[in-house]
Design a protein around this motif. Structure first.
Motif, mmCIF file in Angstrom:
data_model
loop_
_atom_site.group_PDB
_atom_site.id
_atom_site.type_symbol
_atom_site.label_atom_id
_atom_site.label_comp_id
_atom_site.label_asym_id
_atom_site.label_seq_id
_atom_site.Cartn_x
_atom_site.Cartn_y
_atom_site.Cartn_z
ATOM 1 N N GLY A 163 0.795 -1.217 0.000
ATOM 2 C CA GLY A 163 0.000 0.000 0.000
ATOM 3 C C GLY A 163 0.829 1.268 0.000
ATOM 4 N N VAL A 164 1.971 1.249 0.670
ATOM 5 C CA VAL A 164 2.835 2.432 0.721
ATOM 6 C C VAL A 164 3.390 2.737 -0.667
ATOM 7 N N ALA A 165 3.679 1.691 -1.446
ATOM 8 C CA ALA A 165 4.137 1.884 -2.818
ATOM 9 C C ALA A 165 3.061 2.581 -3.641
ATOM 10 N N MET A 166 1.810 2.213 -3.410
ATOM 11 C CA MET A 166 0.696 2.850 -4.116
ATOM 12 C C MET A 166 0.611 4.324 -3.758
ATOM 13 N N VAL A 167 0.863 4.641 -2.501
ATOM 14 C CA VAL A 167 0.904 6.041 -2.064
ATOM 15 C C VAL A 167 2.036 6.771 -2.786
ATOM 16 N N GLY A 168 3.183 6.108 -2.926
ATOM 17 C CA GLY A 168 4.315 6.714 -3.626
ATOM 18 C C GLY A 168 3.958 7.080 -5.054
ATOM 19 N N ILE A 169 3.266 6.181 -5.746
ATOM 20 C CA ILE A 169 2.850 6.460 -7.119
ATOM 21 C C ILE A 169 1.892 7.654 -7.135
ATOM 22 N N GLY A 170 0.919 7.639 -6.236
ATOM 23 C CA GLY A 170 -0.039 8.732 -6.169
ATOM 24 C C GLY A 170 0.626 10.068 -5.898
#
Length: 246
Positions: free
Chosen positions: A114-121
């Motif tokens: 999930g943190v990776a998804m935040v990084g992309i966002g």
């Protein structure tokens, strides 16, 4: 020696003791992680990388942090992939490279992190290495929220509060901040406090604002605590001015 002086001395002594204890704990953590990482434990490799990245229990060394993150990432560890992406995004130990950061965040997201998804966002929201696109940022934050990331929930609330990529909606902002706070996110607690302090989306309520700001200060997140302290001071100053005018 005055009572105030003695109290100050005791506080300083207690702080020194606490810092010494923390240093000893980080040193022990480094030794344990170092042993386990050399035995092939991917989670330990990530921990060792974090300790090198932050300079906890050892000398700060971004190159060694990157090396251990890469070893863990090769074993399929999504957290390590986020670590690599973060170093590239910040230009820490390597030239700043948002394209490589995005590539590693995408690998982490594919691993379900999930943190990776935040990084992309966040890269989309900031237009870093890609055209700024709040709609795509929201899409990735929602994916991160679905994966349980309190940080993602906080970012969703922020987009609603600022009206970025979505119509401005303080009620929805508060809804997402509350979800993030329930997940333990200190920044979300600060945002809830600020909405109560300004009366945006909810009736202005300084008591509730201070309640949430106190929770943010106790959250263990230094940045959230620092912002919460500033809001708390501003609210108390306004309350004092109002009481003085009565």
């Amino acid at each position: 020696c005055s009572a105030d002086s003695r109290a100050t001395y005791v506080r300083a002594l207690a702080l020194t003791y606490a810092l010494n204890c923390m240093e000893q704990q980080f040193t022990a953590a480094f030794r344990s992680a170092n042993r386990a990482a050399h035995l092939g434990d991917a989670a330990a490799m990530v921990s060792l990388g974090r300790l090198f990245e932050k300079g906890l229990g050892t000398r700060k060394d971004y190159a060694k942090a990157m090396a251990w993150f890469r070893k863990a990432a090769a074993a399929g560890n999504g957290v390590a992939m986020v670590g690599i992406g973060t170093l590239y995004a910040g230009g820490q130990g390597v030239p700043k490279d948002y394209a490589k950061a995005m590539a590693w965040f995408r690998k982490g997201a594919a691993a379900g992190n999930g943190v990776a998804m935040v990084g992309i966002g966040t890269l989309y929201a900031g237009g870093q290495g890609v055209p700024k696109d709040y709609a795509k940022a929201m899409e990735w934050y929602r994916k991160g929220a679905a994966a349980g990331s309190g940080e993602a929930m906080t970012w969703i609330g922020g987009l609603y509060e600022d009206g970025q990529g979505v119509p401005q909606d303080y009620a929805k902002a508060m809804e997402w901040f509350r979800k993030a706070a329930a997940a333990g996110n200190g920044s979300a607690m600060t945002w809830i406090g600020s909405l109560y302090a300004t009366g945006q989306g909810v009736p202005r309520d300084y008591a509730k604002a201070l309640h949430w700001l106190q929770k943010a200060e106790a959250s263990g997140e230094p940045q959230a605590a620092a912002v919460a302290k500033k809001w708390t001071a501003a609210i108390k100053q306004k309350e004092a001015a109002q009481n003085g005018g009565q």
